[in-house]
Design a protein around this motif. Structure first.
Motif, PDB file in Angstrom:
ATOM      1  N   GLU A  34     -56.532 -23.946 -99.938  1.00 43.20           N
ATOM      2  CA  GLU A  34     -56.777 -23.269 -98.506  1.00 43.20           C
ATOM      3  C   GLU A  34     -58.121 -23.497 -97.955  1.00 43.20           C
ATOM      4  OE1 GLU A  34     -56.746 -18.447 -97.234  1.00 43.20           O
ATOM      5  OE2 GLU A  34     -55.634 -19.010 -99.224  1.00 43.20           O
ATOM      6  N   GLY A  35     -57.745 -23.931 -96.701  1.00 43.03           N
ATOM      7  CA  GLY A  35     -58.662 -24.018 -95.838  1.00 43.03           C
ATOM      8  C   GLY A  35     -59.424 -25.525 -95.905  1.00 43.03           C
ATOM      9  N   ASP A  36     -59.129 -26.260 -96.967  1.00 38.46           N
ATOM     10  CA  ASP A  36     -59.785 -27.672 -96.994  1.00 38.46           C
ATOM     11  C   ASP A  36     -58.998 -28.647 -96.317  1.00 38.46           C
ATOM     12  OD1 ASP A  36     -60.937 -29.889 -97.905  1.00 38.46           O
ATOM     13  OD2 ASP A  36     -60.815 -29.416 -99.897  1.00 38.46           O
ATOM     14  N   THR A  37     -59.608 -29.061 -95.431  1.00 40.44           N
ATOM     15  CA  THR A  37     -58.791 -30.095 -94.416  1.00 40.44           C
ATOM     16  C   THR A  37     -59.365 -31.615 -94.853  1.00 40.44           C
ATOM     17  OG1 THR A  37     -60.007 -29.490 -92.602  1.00 40.44           O
ATOM     18  CG2 THR A  37     -58.044 -28.260 -92.861  1.00 40.44           C
ATOM     19  N   THR A  38     -60.103 -31.573 -95.605  1.00 37.79           N
ATOM     20  CA  THR A  38     -60.831 -33.027 -95.885  1.00 37.79           C
ATOM     21  C   THR A  38     -59.779 -33.990 -96.255  1.00 37.79           C
ATOM     22  OG1 THR A  38     -61.419 -32.511 -98.244  1.00 37.79           O
ATOM     23  CG2 THR A  38     -62.962 -31.959 -96.313  1.00 37.79           C
ATOM     24  N   GLY A  39     -60.458 -35.385 -96.265  1.00 39.33           N
ATOM     25  CA  GLY A  39     -59.557 -36.200 -96.727  1.00 39.33           C
ATOM     26  C   GLY A  39     -59.497 -36.247 -98.343  1.00 39.33           C
ATOM     27  N   ALA A  40     -60.452 -35.668 -98.930  1.00 42.23           N
ATOM     28  CA  ALA A  40     -60.299 -35.697-100.375  1.00 42.23           C
ATOM     29  C   ALA A  40     -59.207 -34.756-100.842  1.00 42.23           C
ATOM     30  CB  ALA A  40     -61.620 -35.222-100.895  1.00 42.23           C
TER      31      ALA A  40
END
Length: 90
Positions: A34-40
């Protein structure tokens, strides 16, 4: 040489082997963080989804093999039964 009425196949044993390899494997879908929109995060989820898909395909193939073993064992048992009724030898 086997006696004429001796069965040479073992349908029950083959069925046991078929049951042993059958699997109900089901992998849960991996949810994103949740809330993580990074490429990783996207890469990790994509990899997890790909592995899940591959494992589901492998499960399906193993279960097809299990069904095939059971079917062939039944065919051999039927052949043995027919052959023994006809009085055929080994």
């Amino acid at each position: 040489m086997a006696a004429e009425d001796e069965r040479r196949s073992d349908e029950e044993l083959a069925g046991s082997f078929a049951d042993d390899i059958k699997t109900d494997f089901e992998a849960d879908e991996v949810a994103g963080v949740e809330g993580d929109t990074t490429g990783a995060e996207a890469g990790a989820k994509g990899t997890a989804d790909a592995i899940r898909s591959l494992m589901s395909s492998a499960r399906d193939e193993v279960n097809l093999d299990s069904a095939a073993i059971r079917a062939v064992a039944g065919d051999f048992a039927a052949w043995d039964e027919l052959h023994s009724r006809r009085g055929g030898g080994a």
